[in-house]
Design a protein around this motif. Structure first.
Motif, PDB file in Angstrom:
ATOM      1  N   THR A 114       0.795  -1.378   0.008  1.00  0.00           N
ATOM      2  CA  THR A 114       0.107   0.062  -0.195  1.00  0.00           C
ATOM      3  C   THR A 114       0.998   1.261  -0.175  1.00  0.00           C
ATOM      4  O   THR A 114       1.901   1.139   0.296  1.00  0.00           O
ATOM      5  N   GLY A 115       0.344   2.382  -0.426  1.00  0.00           N
ATOM      6  CA  GLY A 115       0.916   3.448  -0.534  1.00  0.00           C
ATOM      7  C   GLY A 115       0.971   4.250  -1.912  1.00  0.00           C
ATOM      8  O   GLY A 115       0.541   3.569  -2.809  1.00  0.00           O
ATOM      9  N   ASP A 116       1.497   5.371  -1.879  1.00  0.00           N
ATOM     10  CA  ASP A 116       1.111   6.392  -3.130  1.00  0.00           C
ATOM     11  C   ASP A 116       2.179   5.591  -4.230  1.00  0.00           C
ATOM     12  O   ASP A 116       1.733   5.835  -5.566  1.00  0.00           O
ATOM     13  N   ASP A 117       3.226   4.819  -3.816  1.00  0.00           N
ATOM     14  CA  ASP A 117       4.184   4.367  -4.814  1.00  0.00           C
ATOM     15  C   ASP A 117       3.655   3.133  -5.165  1.00  0.00           C
ATOM     16  O   ASP A 117       4.523   2.322  -5.792  1.00  0.00           O
ATOM     17  N   LYS A 118       2.775   2.570  -4.722  1.00  0.00           N
ATOM     18  CA  LYS A 118       2.241   1.196  -4.772  1.00  0.00           C
ATOM     19  C   LYS A 118       1.128   1.059  -5.781  1.00  0.00           C
ATOM     20  O   LYS A 118       0.160   2.183  -5.703  1.00  0.00           O
ATOM     21  N   ASP A 119       0.945   0.031  -6.763  1.00  0.00           N
ATOM     22  CA  ASP A 119      -0.265   0.004  -7.375  1.00  0.00           C
ATOM     23  C   ASP A 119      -1.304  -1.206  -7.231  1.00  0.00           C
ATOM     24  O   ASP A 119      -2.146  -1.316  -7.894  1.00  0.00           O
ATOM     25  N   SER A 120      -1.515  -1.569  -6.093  1.00  0.00           N
ATOM     26  CA  SER A 120      -2.405  -2.991  -5.869  1.00  0.00           C
ATOM     27  C   SER A 120      -3.706  -2.316  -5.945  1.00  0.00           C
ATOM     28  O   SER A 120      -4.419  -2.934  -6.412  1.00  0.00           O
ATOM     29  N   GLN A 121      -4.082  -1.298  -5.045  1.00  0.00           N
ATOM     30  CA  GLN A 121      -5.282  -0.728  -5.058  1.00  0.00           C
ATOM     31  C   GLN A 121      -5.781  -0.135  -6.279  1.00  0.00           C
ATOM     32  O   GLN A 121      -6.807  -0.484  -6.568  1.00  0.00           O
TER      33      GLN A 121
END
Length: 244
Positions: A38-45
């Motif tokens: 999770t986080g702004d640099d992650k694309d899972s969501q």
């Protein structure tokens, strides 16, 4: 599961559509197992949401809200998931929304038992569950899924039979102890003072050897402040039951 959209030709008056197709409403549910995803640099969501929005667009479904569980295992029961709990609360408040879209079936739950019990829970509440990558995923009858459903059904039936047996045993024990368990309560149970007075009034007169009539006893009970459940004097038949 394919969403059907009304295809009737829209009518209009003064340029206003009166018979426009009604779009089915849905919510999106996303989940990641690890907080590292999770986080702004992650694309899972983001990836999950894009897939669900694409499905909604293809099938004419209006996405009205999305919910997300972070660092929640696919084996965790639905009742322990905060995001999913918020989703159910939203659906309770919006009865016109009856569809949940997930990216894939394992985003809903990886554990098959959790998946099957969760699907059954939603189905019982009239909620459709759709996997964007395979709309029929939750309807497929794989050998394992069939086995799980049969086991869950057998467990449910066993629990029901056990409860019935326990209740029957409790009723029988109470009947042995008190002589009664079911049915309407007797006058002696509900109005013991009225019954005691009625029996006393029904005794034979030591002088004449006669008894008061049931109607006369009813009048005496009313004078003493005893009435039936409707607030009226007791029927002679009721008095007979009291004194019998």
């Amino acid at each position: 599961m394919r969403v059907k959209i009304m295809a009737r030709k829209a009518k209009s008056i003064g340029g206003q559509r009166l018979d426009a197709p009604v779009r089915r409403k849905a919510v999106a549910y996303a989940r990641t197992s690890s907080a590292a995803n999770t986080g702004d640099d992650k694309d899972s969501q983001k990836r999950q949401l894009v897939a669900m929005e694409a499905y909604a667009a293809r099938h004419g479904v209006e996405m009205v809200a999305d919910f997300y569980d972070v660092a929640v295992s696919g084996a965790d029961h639905l009742g322990t998931r905060r995001g999913f709990g918020d989703l159910l609360a939203f659906l309770d408040e919006n009865p016109d929304v009856r569809t949940i879209i997930v990216e894939t079936a394992n985003r809903f739950a990886r554990d098959l038992i959790v998946q099957e019990t969760g699907y059954a829970l939603l189905k019982a509440r009239g909620i459709d569950l759709v996997a964007a990558d395979s709309p029929g995923a939750f309807l497929e009858d794989t050998p394992t899924a069939i086995m799980v459903r049969q086991i869950l059904g057998a467990v449910s039936q066993f629990e029901k039979a056990s409860i019935v047996a326990k209740l029957r045993g409790a009723r029988e024990r109470k009947k042995l102890a008190t002589g009664k368990c079911e049915g309407r309560k007797s006058h002696a149970e509900v109005r013991p003072e009225a019954v005691a007075l009625a029996k006393r009034l029904r005794r034979r007169s030591p002088k004449t050897g006669e008894r008061r009539s049931y109607r006369a006893i009813s009048a005496e009970l009313a004078a003493a402040g005893f009435f039936n459940e409707r607030g009226r004097p007791f029927d002679p038949k009721s008095v007979a039951l009291m004194t019998g």
